[in-house]
Design a protein around this motif. Structure first.
Motif, PDB file in Angstrom:
ATOM      1  N   LYS A  93      24.569  47.556  35.423  1.00  0.00           N
ATOM      2  CA  LYS A  93      25.329  46.676  36.326  1.00  0.00           C
ATOM      3  C   LYS A  93      26.541  46.032  35.662  1.00  0.00           C
ATOM      4  O   LYS A  93      26.695  44.807  35.654  1.00  0.00           O
ATOM      5  CB  LYS A  93      24.417  45.617  36.933  1.00  0.00           C
ATOM      6  CG  LYS A  93      23.362  46.210  37.838  1.00  0.00           C
ATOM      7  CD  LYS A  93      22.601  45.125  38.559  1.00  0.00           C
ATOM      8  CE  LYS A  93      21.590  45.782  39.477  1.00  0.00           C
ATOM      9  NZ  LYS A  93      20.873  44.827  40.288  1.00  0.00           N
ATOM     10  N   VAL A  94      27.386  46.878  35.101  1.00  0.00           N
ATOM     11  CA  VAL A  94      28.648  46.421  34.511  1.00  0.00           C
ATOM     12  C   VAL A  94      29.783  47.205  35.168  1.00  0.00           C
ATOM     13  O   VAL A  94      29.550  48.243  35.786  1.00  0.00           O
ATOM     14  CB  VAL A  94      28.670  46.620  32.969  1.00  0.00           C
ATOM     15  CG1 VAL A  94      27.678  45.699  32.292  1.00  0.00           C
ATOM     16  CG2 VAL A  94      28.417  48.065  32.586  1.00  0.00           C
ATOM     17  N   PRO A  95      31.014  46.754  35.049  1.00  0.00           N
ATOM     18  CA  PRO A  95      32.149  47.498  35.617  1.00  0.00           C
ATOM     19  C   PRO A  95      32.220  48.928  35.056  1.00  0.00           C
ATOM     20  O   PRO A  95      31.755  49.188  33.954  1.00  0.00           O
ATOM     21  CB  PRO A  95      33.364  46.684  35.177  1.00  0.00           C
ATOM     22  CG  PRO A  95      32.842  45.312  34.951  1.00  0.00           C
ATOM     23  CD  PRO A  95      31.441  45.494  34.444  1.00  0.00           C
ATOM     24  N   ASN A 142      39.959  39.931  33.379  1.00  0.00           N
ATOM     25  CA  ASN A 142      40.168  39.654  34.801  1.00  0.00           C
ATOM     26  C   ASN A 142      39.253  40.503  35.675  1.00  0.00           C
ATOM     27  O   ASN A 142      38.682  40.006  36.648  1.00  0.00           O
ATOM     28  CB  ASN A 142      41.627  39.872  35.199  1.00  0.00           C
ATOM     29  CG  ASN A 142      42.541  38.845  34.583  1.00  0.00           C
ATOM     30  OD1 ASN A 142      42.120  37.739  34.249  1.00  0.00           O
ATOM     31  ND2 ASN A 142      43.799  39.205  34.398  1.00  0.00           N
ATOM     32  N   SER A 143      39.112  41.776  35.345  1.00  0.00           N
ATOM     33  CA  SER A 143      38.248  42.672  36.116  1.00  0.00           C
ATOM     34  C   SER A 143      36.796  42.228  36.024  1.00  0.00           C
ATOM     35  O   SER A 143      36.065  42.270  37.012  1.00  0.00           O
ATOM     36  CB  SER A 143      38.380  44.113  35.622  1.00  0.00           C
ATOM     37  OG  SER A 143      39.684  44.586  35.832  1.00  0.00           O
ATOM     38  N   ASN A 144      36.374  41.813  34.840  1.00  0.00           N
ATOM     39  CA  ASN A 144      35.003  41.331  34.678  1.00  0.00           C
ATOM     40  C   ASN A 144      34.744  40.099  35.534  1.00  0.00           C
ATOM     41  O   ASN A 144      33.703  39.985  36.175  1.00  0.00           O
ATOM     42  CB  ASN A 144      34.696  41.027  33.214  1.00  0.00           C
ATOM     43  CG  ASN A 144      34.337  42.264  32.426  1.00  0.00           C
ATOM     44  OD1 ASN A 144      33.892  43.263  32.986  1.00  0.00           O
ATOM     45  ND2 ASN A 144      34.539  42.205  31.125  1.00  0.00           N
ATOM     46  N   ARG A 145      35.692  39.183  35.556  1.00  0.00           N
ATOM     47  CA  ARG A 145      35.534  37.974  36.383  1.00  0.00           C
ATOM     48  C   ARG A 145      35.369  38.351  37.857  1.00  0.00           C
ATOM     49  O   ARG A 145      34.479  37.862  38.547  1.00  0.00           O
ATOM     50  CB  ARG A 145      36.730  37.036  36.209  1.00  0.00           C
ATOM     51  CG  ARG A 145      36.602  36.109  35.015  1.00  0.00           C
ATOM     52  CD  ARG A 145      37.627  34.992  35.059  1.00  0.00           C
ATOM     53  NE  ARG A 145      38.968  35.436  34.721  1.00  0.00           N
ATOM     54  CZ  ARG A 145      39.398  35.645  33.479  1.00  0.00           C
ATOM     55  NH1 ARG A 145      38.602  35.447  32.465  1.00  0.00           N
ATOM     56  NH2 ARG A 145      40.623  36.051  33.251  1.00  0.00           N
ATOM     57  N   GLU A 146      36.244  39.239  38.352  1.00  0.00           N
ATOM     58  CA  GLU A 146      36.181  39.667  39.755  1.00  0.00           C
ATOM     59  C   GLU A 146      34.881  40.417  40.042  1.00  0.00           C
ATOM     60  O   GLU A 146      34.253  40.222  41.073  1.00  0.00           O
ATOM     61  CB  GLU A 146      37.391  40.543  40.105  1.00  0.00           C
ATOM     62  CG  GLU A 146      38.710  39.804  40.068  1.00  0.00           C
ATOM     63  CD  GLU A 146      38.728  38.592  40.990  1.00  0.00           C
ATOM     64  OE1 GLU A 146      38.283  38.705  42.156  1.00  0.00           O
ATOM     65  OE2 GLU A 146      39.164  37.513  40.543  1.00  0.00           O
ATOM     66  N   PHE A 147      34.465  41.279  39.123  1.00  0.00           N
ATOM     67  CA  PHE A 147      33.243  42.069  39.287  1.00  0.00           C
ATOM     68  C   PHE A 147      32.034  41.147  39.408  1.00  0.00           C
ATOM     69  O   PHE A 147      31.222  41.277  40.325  1.00  0.00           O
ATOM     70  CB  PHE A 147      33.073  43.018  38.107  1.00  0.00           C
ATOM     71  CG  PHE A 147      31.801  43.828  38.156  1.00  0.00           C
ATOM     72  CD1 PHE A 147      31.738  44.976  38.928  1.00  0.00           C
ATOM     73  CD2 PHE A 147      30.681  43.437  37.442  1.00  0.00           C
ATOM     74  CE1 PHE A 147      30.575  45.720  38.972  1.00  0.00           C
ATOM     75  CE2 PHE A 147      29.517  44.175  37.485  1.00  0.00           C
ATOM     76  CZ  PHE A 147      29.456  45.319  38.255  1.00  0.00           C
ATOM     77  N   TYR A 148      31.927  40.192  38.500  1.00  0.00           N
ATOM     78  CA  TYR A 148      30.750  39.332  38.506  1.00  0.00           C
ATOM     79  C   TYR A 148      30.762  38.328  39.657  1.00  0.00           C
ATOM     80  O   TYR A 148      29.717  37.926  40.139  1.00  0.00           O
ATOM     81  CB  TYR A 148      30.565  38.652  37.147  1.00  0.00           C
ATOM     82  CG  TYR A 148      30.162  39.672  36.115  1.00  0.00           C
ATOM     83  CD1 TYR A 148      28.960  40.353  36.230  1.00  0.00           C
ATOM     84  CD2 TYR A 148      30.997  40.005  35.066  1.00  0.00           C
ATOM     85  CE1 TYR A 148      28.587  41.328  35.328  1.00  0.00           C
ATOM     86  CE2 TYR A 148      30.630  40.975  34.149  1.00  0.00           C
ATOM     87  CZ  TYR A 148      29.427  41.634  34.291  1.00  0.00           C
ATOM     88  OH  TYR A 148      29.066  42.600  33.398  1.00  0.00           O
ATOM     89  N   LYS A 149      31.944  37.945  40.146  1.00  0.00           N
ATOM     90  CA  LYS A 149      32.017  37.108  41.351  1.00  0.00           C
ATOM     91  C   LYS A 149      31.446  37.879  42.542  1.00  0.00           C
ATOM     92  O   LYS A 149      30.673  37.347  43.328  1.00  0.00           O
ATOM     93  CB  LYS A 149      33.473  36.741  41.673  1.00  0.00           C
ATOM     94  CG  LYS A 149      33.967  35.495  41.024  1.00  0.00           C
ATOM     95  CD  LYS A 149      35.324  35.163  41.620  1.00  0.00           C
ATOM     96  CE  LYS A 149      36.224  34.550  40.587  1.00  0.00           C
ATOM     97  NZ  LYS A 149      37.596  34.391  41.063  1.00  0.00           N
ATOM     98  N   ALA A 150      31.836  39.155  42.668  1.00  0.00           N
ATOM     99  CA  ALA A 150      31.378  39.986  43.770  1.00  0.00           C
ATOM    100  C   ALA A 150      29.874  40.249  43.690  1.00  0.00           C
ATOM    101  O   ALA A 150      29.180  40.269  44.696  1.00  0.00           O
ATOM    102  CB  ALA A 150      32.149  41.306  43.788  1.00  0.00           C
TER     103      ALA A 150
END
Length: 155
Positions: A35-37, A144-152
Motif C-alpha cells: 500500500k505505497v505509491p 508531494n505525491s506521498n502526501r496526496e496518496f496517504y490523504k486519499a
C-alpha cells in the motif's frame, strides 16, 4: 568541470551529479512494502539504516516497476538535504567529467513541464545529449505525491 554518473532508465541516458550521490549498490535485498505509491519499490537496509527505494522508470515515464525477485540491482543512493533515498535504475556507468562548454540549457518557456531535468550535457562517448536529473525536484515530487496518496488512502 562537473562530475556526472550516467545511468539508463528505459533505455534512455540520464545523469546524476556526483555530489548528490552517496554510493552505488550493485545488488541488494529489499523489503516490499504494501500500500505505497506506484513509484515506491520498498526499503533496503544500508549498514543499519533503513532507506526507501524508488523506481526512476515509474517517476520519469509512469511505468510501474515489475519486481519478480527480492534482490535489486543498480541502486543509486542519493542524499538531498537531510533525506537519503535510493533510485532503482537499469544500468550505471562510470563517472564522466563534463566541461562547462558541454553543458546545454534548454528553453524553459518551451518546456515548462521538464521539471526533472536540470540541464543537458554532451558527452562524446555516449553520442547523445544526456539529461542531468534534478534530484531535488524528484524528491519534492515524491514528498508531494506521498502526501496526496496517504490523504486519499485515509478517506
Amino acid at each position: 568541470m562537473i562530475s556526472i554518473i550516467p545511468i539508463t532508465v528505459n533505455d534512455r541516458f540520464f545523469g546524476i551529479e556526483i555530489d548528490q550521490v552517496v554510493e552505488i549498490i550493485t545488488q541488494k535485498e529489499f523489503f516490499l512494502v504494501p500500500k505505497v505509491p506506484e513509484f515506491t519499490i520498498g526499503l533496503v537496509n544500508i549498514r543499519g539504516e533503513i532507506v526507501p527505494v524508488f523506481s526512476l522508470s515509474s517517476i520519469l515515464f509512469g511505468k510501474k516497476a515489475q519486481m519478480t525477485e527480492l534482490i535489486l540491482q543498480n541502486l543509486v543512493v542519493c542524499r538531498v538535504n537531510e533525506k537519503k533515498l535510493c533510485f532503482f535504475v537499469d544500468k550505471i556507468y562510470k563517472v564522466v567529467y563534463v566541461k562547462e562548454e558541454n553543458i546545454k540549457n534548454y528553453a524553459e518557456n518551451i518546456w515548462k513541464d521538464v521539471k526533472f531535468i536540470k540541464y543537458f550535457v554532451e558527452i562524446e562517448e555516449f553520442e547523445n545529449l544526456i539529461g542531468v536529473l534534478d534530484v531535488e525536484n524528484i524528491v519534492n515530487y515524491i514528498d508531494n505525491s506521498n502526501r496526496e496518496f496517504y490523504k486519499a488512502v485515509r478517506r
